[in-house]
Motif scaffolding. Structure first.
Motif, mmCIF file in Angstrom:
data_model
loop_
_atom_site.group_PDB
_atom_site.id
_atom_site.type_symbol
_atom_site.label_atom_id
_atom_site.label_comp_id
_atom_site.label_asym_id
_atom_site.label_seq_id
_atom_site.Cartn_x
_atom_site.Cartn_y
_atom_site.Cartn_z
ATOM 1 N N ALA A 164 7.889 7.910 3.634
ATOM 2 C CA ALA A 164 7.512 9.106 2.872
ATOM 3 C C ALA A 164 8.520 9.431 1.778
ATOM 4 O O ALA A 164 8.142 9.758 0.644
ATOM 5 C CB ALA A 164 7.360 10.299 3.818
ATOM 6 N N SER A 167 -2.078 13.835 -2.037
ATOM 7 C CA SER A 167 -2.898 12.851 -2.744
ATOM 8 C C SER A 167 -4.355 13.274 -2.732
ATOM 9 O O SER A 167 -4.781 14.103 -1.921
ATOM 10 C CB SER A 167 -2.752 11.468 -2.103
ATOM 11 O OG SER A 167 -3.299 11.462 -0.797
ATOM 12 N N GLN A 203 0.847 -1.181 0.000
ATOM 13 C CA GLN A 203 0.000 0.000 0.000
ATOM 14 C C GLN A 203 0.892 1.244 0.000
ATOM 15 O O GLN A 203 1.821 1.357 0.813
ATOM 16 C CB GLN A 203 -0.911 -0.006 1.235
ATOM 17 C CG GLN A 203 -2.093 0.948 1.159
ATOM 18 C CD GLN A 203 -3.078 0.565 0.064
ATOM 19 O OE1 GLN A 203 -3.175 -0.598 -0.318
ATOM 20 N NE2 GLN A 203 -3.803 1.556 -0.445
ATOM 21 N N ALA A 248 4.576 14.480 3.803
ATOM 22 C CA ALA A 248 3.545 13.616 3.231
ATOM 23 C C ALA A 248 3.319 13.952 1.761
ATOM 24 O O ALA A 248 3.258 15.127 1.380
ATOM 25 C CB ALA A 248 2.245 13.781 4.010
ATOM 26 N N ARG A 278 -5.443 6.141 -5.441
ATOM 27 C CA ARG A 278 -5.471 7.584 -5.268
ATOM 28 C C ARG A 278 -4.476 8.227 -6.222
ATOM 29 O O ARG A 278 -3.540 7.595 -6.694
ATOM 30 C CB ARG A 278 -5.130 7.969 -3.818
ATOM 31 C CG ARG A 278 -6.138 7.473 -2.804
ATOM 32 C CD ARG A 278 -5.753 7.890 -1.397
ATOM 33 N NE ARG A 278 -5.809 9.327 -1.205
ATOM 34 C CZ ARG A 278 -6.918 10.000 -0.912
ATOM 35 N NH1 ARG A 278 -8.069 9.350 -0.774
ATOM 36 N NH2 ARG A 278 -6.892 11.306 -0.755
ATOM 37 N N TYR A 298 -1.518 10.707 -6.705
ATOM 38 C CA TYR A 298 -0.430 11.298 -5.937
ATOM 39 C C TYR A 298 0.288 12.331 -6.797
ATOM 40 O O TYR A 298 0.607 12.063 -7.959
ATOM 41 C CB TYR A 298 0.551 10.223 -5.480
ATOM 42 C CG TYR A 298 -0.045 9.243 -4.507
ATOM 43 C CD1 TYR A 298 0.078 9.425 -3.135
ATOM 44 C CD2 TYR A 298 -0.755 8.129 -4.968
ATOM 45 C CE1 TYR A 298 -0.485 8.523 -2.236
ATOM 46 C CE2 TYR A 298 -1.321 7.222 -4.079
ATOM 47 C CZ TYR A 298 -1.177 7.428 -2.719
ATOM 48 O OH TYR A 298 -1.738 6.532 -1.840
ATOM 49 N N TYR A 343 -8.457 -1.267 -1.229
ATOM 50 C CA TYR A 343 -8.545 0.187 -1.145
ATOM 51 C C TYR A 343 -8.553 0.804 -2.538
ATOM 52 O O TYR A 343 -7.852 0.340 -3.435
ATOM 53 C CB TYR A 343 -7.376 0.748 -0.338
ATOM 54 C CG TYR A 343 -7.368 0.330 1.109
ATOM 55 C CD1 TYR A 343 -8.253 0.903 2.022
ATOM 56 C CD2 TYR A 343 -6.487 -0.639 1.563
ATOM 57 C CE1 TYR A 343 -8.242 0.508 3.352
ATOM 58 C CE2 TYR A 343 -6.469 -1.034 2.891
ATOM 59 C CZ TYR A 343 -7.354 -0.451 3.782
ATOM 60 O OH TYR A 343 -7.341 -0.843 5.096
ATOM 61 N N LEU A 384 8.153 6.916 -1.128
ATOM 62 C CA LEU A 384 6.952 7.191 -1.923
ATOM 63 C C LEU A 384 7.155 8.436 -2.778
ATOM 64 O O LEU A 384 6.724 8.481 -3.938
ATOM 65 C CB LEU A 384 5.739 7.362 -1.003
ATOM 66 C CG LEU A 384 4.402 7.625 -1.691
ATOM 67 C CD1 LEU A 384 4.059 6.520 -2.692
ATOM 68 C CD2 LEU A 384 3.286 7.774 -0.654
ATOM 69 N N GLU A 403 0.619 4.218 1.086
ATOM 70 C CA GLU A 403 0.695 4.944 2.354
ATOM 71 C C GLU A 403 1.570 4.234 3.384
ATOM 72 O O GLU A 403 2.001 4.848 4.366
ATOM 73 C CB GLU A 403 -0.708 5.151 2.942
ATOM 74 C CG GLU A 403 -1.610 6.063 2.129
ATOM 75 C CD GLU A 403 -2.315 5.327 1.003
ATOM 76 O OE1 GLU A 403 -2.051 4.109 0.829
ATOM 77 O OE2 GLU A 403 -3.117 5.963 0.284
ATOM 78 N N ASP A 404 1.820 2.950 3.182
ATOM 79 C CA ASP A 404 2.653 2.198 4.122
ATOM 80 C C ASP A 404 4.144 2.340 3.827
ATOM 81 O O ASP A 404 4.974 1.894 4.632
ATOM 82 C CB ASP A 404 2.270 0.708 4.097
ATOM 83 C CG ASP A 404 0.867 0.470 4.643
ATOM 84 O OD1 ASP A 404 0.366 1.349 5.373
ATOM 85 O OD2 ASP A 404 0.282 -0.583 4.333
#
Length: 202
Positions: A142, A196, A136, A193, A178, A180, A175, A145, A138-139
């Motif tokens: 930062a 998104s 995922q 962060a 999204r 980003y 899920y 990602l 979000e996991d």
């Protein structure tokens, strides 16, 4: 003799004034060390100038606490990646996961993207252009990602020129994916962060 006495009184008065200001007098020169130097964040000549076969890629690495682009070459033939977002994204991800070269390390580059991480195609009902990760988004850390988002947004085929600042990512679960965004602020502060928003299916 009077002049000598006057100079002595002046020196004594100066010492008293310095002591009153909290400044310690010393006869030993103070070496504060060299001024801090900034890493160059620039690889000499760049991969773009290297000869050889393979797909030319642009990935974002960490340098000086910011995201900076670096050009790489993937062993993936260019004709096989053309028009295939998943294949290209996989090649990009492999480059992000690989340790920087000696020249890149010397220039100050590093990566926060660690494997194993796999890219797969969109599922039925996902918005067009969605890329699914085996974790995922979000996991992920930062900074990792941020590297993935900016690299995918600017280098994945099928992304329009007007929309090369964002990418639609999903994970392995149920899920919803999204969108980003790779902003200038994110490049300057990749530890923050990643912006998104819900992705609209098309």
């Amino acid at each position: 003799m009077r002049r000598r006495r006057t100079r002595g009184l002046l020196a004594l008065g100066a010492a008293v004034l310095l002591a009153g200001c909290g400044i310690r007098t010393t006869s030993v020169p103070v070496d504060a060390g060299a001024a801090p130097s900034r890493v160059p964040c620039d690889v000499a000549d760049g991969t773009a100038g290297q000869a050889g076969q393979g797909l030319r890629l642009r990935v974002y690495l960490l340098c000086g606490a910011q995201l900076e682009p670096v050009e790489r070459r993937s062993p993936l033939p260019e004709e096989k990646a053309a028009g295939d977002p998943v294949r290209t994204a996989s090649a990009l991800l492999a480059q992000l996961e690989s340790e920087p070269s000696a020249d890149e390390r010397e220039a100050g580059f590093s990566t926060a993207v660690k494997g194993p991480l796999v890219v797969s195609a969109a599922r039925k009902g996902d918005p067009a252009g969605t890329l699914r990760l085996s974790r995922q988004p979000e996991d992920l850390p930062a900074t990792a990602l941020a590297q993935i988002v900016c690299t995918f947004a600017e280098s994945t085929p099928g992304t329009s020129a007007a929309d090369r600042s964002s990418v639609v990512l999903g994970g392995p679960g149920r899920y919803e994916p999204r969108r980003y965004s790779c902003t200038r602020e994110l490049k300057e502060r990749p530890e923050s962060a990643v912006p998104s928003a819900p992705a609209t299916a098309s």
